[in-house]
Design a protein around this motif. Structure first.
Motif, mmCIF file in Angstrom:
data_model
loop_
_atom_site.group_PDB
_atom_site.id
_atom_site.type_symbol
_atom_site.label_atom_id
_atom_site.label_comp_id
_atom_site.label_asym_id
_atom_site.label_seq_id
_atom_site.Cartn_x
_atom_site.Cartn_y
_atom_site.Cartn_z
ATOM 1 N N PHE A 96 0.881 -1.170 0.000
ATOM 2 C CA PHE A 96 0.000 0.000 0.000
ATOM 3 C C PHE A 96 0.914 1.214 0.000
ATOM 4 N N GLU A 97 0.788 2.091 -0.977
ATOM 5 C CA GLU A 97 1.731 3.206 -1.037
ATOM 6 C C GLU A 97 1.040 4.483 -1.496
ATOM 7 N N ILE A 98 1.399 5.599 -0.863
ATOM 8 C CA ILE A 98 1.061 6.919 -1.384
ATOM 9 C C ILE A 98 2.217 7.279 -2.306
ATOM 10 N N GLY A 99 1.974 7.266 -3.581
ATOM 11 C CA GLY A 99 3.075 7.453 -4.539
ATOM 12 C C GLY A 99 3.360 6.159 -5.253
ATOM 13 N N ALA A 144 -8.969 3.010 0.669
ATOM 14 C CA ALA A 144 -9.849 4.189 0.636
ATOM 15 C C ALA A 144 -9.385 5.213 1.675
ATOM 16 N N HIS A 145 -9.034 4.726 2.856
ATOM 17 C CA HIS A 145 -8.511 5.600 3.920
ATOM 18 C C HIS A 145 -7.248 6.321 3.434
ATOM 19 N N MET A 146 -6.355 5.562 2.811
ATOM 20 C CA MET A 146 -5.086 6.132 2.338
ATOM 21 C C MET A 146 -5.323 7.211 1.282
ATOM 22 N N PRO A 191 -1.289 6.458 5.573
ATOM 23 C CA PRO A 191 -1.573 5.017 5.595
ATOM 24 C C PRO A 191 -2.556 4.672 6.699
ATOM 25 N N HIS A 192 -3.419 3.726 6.442
ATOM 26 C CA HIS A 192 -4.254 3.204 7.523
ATOM 27 C C HIS A 192 -3.335 2.450 8.490
ATOM 28 N N PRO A 193 -3.563 2.549 9.809
ATOM 29 C CA PRO A 193 -2.665 1.856 10.756
ATOM 30 C C PRO A 193 -2.507 0.364 10.456
ATOM 31 N N LEU A 237 -0.848 3.342 -4.755
ATOM 32 C CA LEU A 237 -0.554 1.995 -5.247
ATOM 33 C C LEU A 237 -1.094 0.933 -4.288
ATOM 34 N N ASN A 238 -1.838 0.000 -4.868
ATOM 35 C CA ASN A 238 -2.351 -1.154 -4.129
ATOM 36 C C ASN A 238 -1.963 -2.373 -4.960
ATOM 37 N N ALA A 239 -1.076 -3.220 -4.435
ATOM 38 C CA ALA A 239 -0.546 -4.315 -5.264
ATOM 39 C C ALA A 239 0.101 -5.375 -4.378
ATOM 40 N N GLY A 240 0.693 -6.355 -5.059
ATOM 41 C CA GLY A 240 1.458 -7.378 -4.342
ATOM 42 C C GLY A 240 0.596 -8.368 -3.589
ATOM 43 N N TRP A 241 -0.536 -8.746 -4.192
ATOM 44 C CA TRP A 241 -1.457 -9.636 -3.476
ATOM 45 C C TRP A 241 -1.074 -11.092 -3.606
ATOM 46 N N ASN A 242 -0.018 -11.350 -4.344
ATOM 47 C CA ASN A 242 0.456 -12.727 -4.484
ATOM 48 C C ASN A 242 -0.716 -13.617 -4.895
#
Ligand code: FAD
Length: 417
Positions: A349-352, A379-381, A387-389, A359-364
């Motif tokens: 999960f990344e801002i940028g 959505a929070h991010m 970042p969401h905690p 970016l939302n990725a890497g779900w294997n």
């Protein structure tokens, strides 16, 4: 009225003459507050929670095919929260809690069925590892129970308990784990997001990005024209490296193919999800009666959504080793999906990493179970630019700093989809 029993009966008797689409066929507007690229489970859940939790409703989900045509509609539908590490377990347990309320939240039958998962134990060392994981799960508020051999036999007498190579010594049970109908999850989130004003735009492939003078991302080029947005979020799962490449980004992700299989339908046999602890095989039974199973990834990188024969042989060998009765069944269907594998098996999960990009990725091969929490946290991010905690450890820079979430046995390792 639209979703009433009366309506169901009327449509049933009239061949759906009065049925309305569950979501609008939206045409792209010139600009949005947020564009989400990818109409899989994660993209649609993100749009739903952006609108519902944060009041961000000027949102478009852009999907190159039809929604759910990627992994959302190709997985083996298992959800669970049996993770070990603190960077992962609270996130997946939150996803489990969202699964438990999802049908009420969406007013949609996603056929979520908490039928349990048993990870089989074949050695004393493996029992030690599962005891540790079970304790970690319970400390994080999840459920976990250690089963002895007789308890496993009572649940699944058809397994080969006498196999001298892979003796079954027990199992780790998570009773709240289960399966859900993957298409229905996509449709439920799509309908919910649409009702809150989100535009779901299918047959709209993102082919490039618009950038400002500082390199920030300010819009997308698509097969249906250019669209501007203040924020652009990628949720394209197995296509992440190809889409990121259009931005000049190289990510620590490799794309590999994972296959799944379904047998002819039989009477109820397999009570929940069972994973073989010594080879590449896991299995459950669909409500239609087919045995749904899978195993390891194909051995080389590929963007093809079909599998190769050596892995079919490997999965069936694993199945025959633990459940010989499988050999009596015909196998009419096999398919494959594209997995975005990270080197530690955990998501990103990344801002940028560019201004305006999320970016939302890497779900294997484990992102179906994460769908609700992924949407919630992404959505929070996007809405709050923080970042969401629950995803604080899942940032991109962990690959630079070395703070990996190396979840052995449930992430990059096989068997526990
Ligand atoms: P997707 O549905 O793949 O969504 C991404 C979307 O982006 C796609 O619809 C794609 O068409 C779209 N897209 C790509 N490029 C573009 C573009 N340029 N423009 C517009 N749209 C684009 N996970 C579990 O938790 N449990 C399981 O039992 C399980 N079993 C699996 C079995 C198999 C065979 C496979 C392949 C995966 C399995 N997974 C499982 C993993 C899970 O399916 C994925 O991790 C998850 O579905 C990924 O998120 P998504 O649903 O958003 O992805």
């Amino acid at each position: 009225m639209r979703y009433s029993l009366f309506n169901v009966i009327v449509n049933g008797l009239t061949g759906n003459r009065f049925a309305e689409p569950a979501w609008r066929d939206a045409a792209p507007k010139p600009a949005y507050d947020v564009i989400i690229v990818g109409g899989g489970g994660h993209g649609l859940a993100t749009a739903f929670y952006l609108a519902k939790n944060h009041g961000v409703r000027n949102v478009a989900v852009l999907e190159k095919g039809w929604i759910g045509s990627g992994n959302a509609g190709r997985n083996t539908t298992i959800f669970r929260s049996n993770y070990l590490l603190p960077g992962n377990e609270p996130f997946y347990e939150w996803s489990m809690k969202l699964w438990e309320g999802l049908e009420q939240e969406l007013n949609y039958n996603v056929m979520a069925s908490q039928r349990g998962i048993v990870n089989l134990i074949h050695s004393d060392g493996q029992r030690d590892a599962y005891v540790r994981r079970g304790n970690a799960m319970r400390l994080a508020g999840a459920d976990a129970e250690l089963l002895d051999r007789d308890q496993v036999r009572a649940l699944a007498p058809f397994l080969d308990f006498e196999n001298s190579r892979f003796p079954i010594k027990g199992g780790l049970l998570q009773a709240r784990a289960g399966t859900a109908r993957h298409d229905a999850v996509v449709w439920g989130y799509a309908r919910g997001a649409d009702q809150l004003g989100v535009d779901i735009i299918q047959n709209c492939e993102v082919t490039g990005f618009q950038r400002d003078a500082e390199g920030g991302v300010i819009g997308v080029e698509t097969t249906r024209g250019a669209i501007r947005a203040k924020k652009i979020a990628l949720a394209v799962a197995g296509s992440t490296s190809r889409v990121a490449d259009k931005l000049g980004l190289r990510l620590p992700i490799e794309s590999l193919v994972l296959q799944a299989f379904v047998s002819e339908g039989i009477k109820p046999l397999v009570p929940g999800v069972i994973t073989f602890g010594a080879g590449h095989f896991y299995i459950s039974q669909s409500d239609k009666g087919g045995l749904v199973f899978g195993g390891d990834l194909d051995g080389y990188n590929s963007y093809a959504q079909r599998g190769n024969l050596p892995v079919i042989e490997d999965v069936l060998e694993g199945g025959m080793a633990v459940m010989p009765t499988l050999g009596r069944l015909r196998l009419p269907r096999q398919w494959a999906g594209l997995c975005d594998m990270t080197m530690d098996g955990s998501p990103i999960f990344e801002i940028g990493p560019l201004p305006g990009l999320y970016l939302n990725a890497g779900w294997n091969y484990g992102g179906f179970k994460a769908t609700p929490a992924s949407g919630w946290c992404f959505a929070h991010m996007i809405a709050r630019d923080e970042p969401h905690p629950l995803t604080a450890a899942m940032r991109l820079d962990r690959f630079r700093t070395g703070h990996l979430i190396d979840e052995k046995g449930v992430g990059a390792q096989p068997n526990l989809h």
